[in-house]
Design a protein around this motif. Structure first.
Motif, short mmCIF file in Angstrom:
data_model
loop_
_atom_site.label_atom_id
_atom_site.label_comp_id
_atom_site.label_asym_id
_atom_site.label_seq_id
_atom_site.Cartn_x
_atom_site.Cartn_y
_atom_site.Cartn_z
N ALA A 179 77.21 20.95 78.86
CA ALA A 179 77.13 22.09 79.18
C ALA A 179 77.20 22.84 80.58
O ALA A 179 77.75 24.06 80.75
CB ALA A 179 75.64 22.64 78.88
N ARG A 180 77.21 21.73 81.73
CA ARG A 180 77.81 22.19 82.39
C ARG A 180 79.21 22.05 83.47
O ARG A 180 80.34 23.18 83.59
CB ARG A 180 77.19 21.14 83.92
N CYS A 184 77.74 26.32 82.22
CA CYS A 184 76.39 26.87 82.68
C CYS A 184 75.63 26.20 83.82
O CYS A 184 75.88 25.21 84.19
CB CYS A 184 75.76 26.14 81.44
N ASN A 185 74.80 27.44 84.27
CA ASN A 185 74.18 26.69 85.72
C ASN A 185 72.81 25.89 84.98
O ASN A 185 72.57 26.27 83.53
CB ASN A 185 73.57 28.24 86.67
N GLN A 188 71.15 27.79 82.27
CA GLN A 188 71.34 28.40 81.08
C GLN A 188 71.99 26.98 80.15
O GLN A 188 71.76 27.81 78.40
CB GLN A 188 72.86 29.13 81.38
N VAL A 189 71.54 26.12 80.70
CA VAL A 189 71.43 24.73 80.05
C VAL A 189 70.09 24.90 79.81
O VAL A 189 70.15 24.38 77.34
CB VAL A 189 71.82 23.63 80.68
N LYS A 192 69.74 27.67 76.38
CA LYS A 192 70.80 27.74 75.45
C LYS A 192 71.23 26.44 74.85
O LYS A 192 71.19 26.73 74.05
CB LYS A 192 72.47 28.43 75.90
#
Length: 283
Positions: A179-180, A184-185, A188-189, A192
């Motif tokens: 995700a990163r 994504c921050n 958001q991880v 989401k």
């Protein structure tokens, strides 16, 4: 050489299964018996409810006991108060515990383990010891005899945080890294990626919180004394008099109050059991 299996080899497992079924049947009967007695008493006359020896079945069902509940208590207002309190506590605990559980499980920050141990120490203290301080806080905020006072202290939970932390620990670490890499921050991880995967754990916590909140008695009795602002558990407790208790009406009210939680558990029991099993907590 014969390949036949001796007929006696299956006797052991059959006896074992029979014993297990007997134990389960006895346990089920013991669990259902109080509920059966509640329903039976709710249809008795007052004389039948206190007769010696006890009357198992009412001679003639007295349905008036159920209408007397609404005549004796502001049942509708107390039902609404209980629903609002339960929903607020459940939503609050699921949200805050999911955020805290994710932080303790997946994020690195100074003093994480020490803070988590201090957080868990709350579980070692009886909840009754917090009543005085919580009551004083509600009093200073001017929230006594309000629905807000019923729900506010219950939207945080050390147990819920521990439960969801264990759930997040079971998820692969590669999910965070992937995700990163996609930009994504941390928020958001969590929002989401992790929350959708933690659905069963959150649902299990939600159901446990809802049942606990619906049945909570001590705090509603302490913080609210206005019958219109009481919950069902607190309102039903007022039906117990010092010298006389109308048990049929009390049991009728208790049965009506238990119906929503029975329906909730029947609808989501599979998800709750899956969530607790996948959290890594063993009983």
């Amino acid at each position: 050489m014969s390949d036949r299996v001796p007929a006696t080899s299956a006797v052991g497992p059959k006896r074992s299964h029979t014993a297990i079924h007997v134990v389960l049947i006895v346990g089920s009967v013991l669990m259902v018996l109080p509920f059966f007695w509640e329903v039976s008493t709710s249809l008795k006359t007052y004389a039948e409810s206190i007769s010696v020896p006890p009357t198992i079945f009412p001679s003639s069902p007295v349905w008036k006991n159920y209408t007397d509940v609404f005549a004796t208590l502001p049942f509708g207002a107390q039902f609404l108060n209980t629903v609002i309190m339960t929903v607020a506590r459940t939503v609050g605990q699921v949200f805050f515990c999911a955020a805290a559980g994710y932080a303790f499980a997946r994020l690195e920050f100074p003093g994480r383990n020490a803070i988590f141990i201090a957080f868990l120490s709350v579980l070692m203290v009886p909840s009754q010891l917090f009543l005085l301080s919580q009551f004083q806080l509600m009093q200073r905020f001017g929230l006594l005899n309000t629905v807000t006072a019923l729900a506010l202290p219950g939207i945080f939970s050390a147990f819920g945080t521990f439960l969801l932390r264990q759930f997040f620990l079971q998820l692969p670490a590669e999910l965070d890294a992937a995700a990163r890499l996609d930009g994504c921050n941390p928020f958001q991880v969590w929002w989401k990626v992790m929350l959708p995967l933690a659905k069963n754990g959150m649902l299990a916590l939600g159901i446990l919180t809802a049942i606990w909140s619906w049945n909570d008695l001590l705090w509603p009795l302490v913080v609210n004394n206005d019958p219109e602002k009481m919950t069902l558990s607190a309102g039903l407790s007022t039906l117990q008099g010092q010298f006389l208790t109308n048990y049929p009406v009390l049991m009728a009210g208790s049965f009506l109050a238990s119906i929503p939680m029975i329906v909730l558990f029947v609808m989501f029991q599979k998800n709750m059991l899956e969530g607790i099993a996948s959290s890594g907590i063993k009983g």
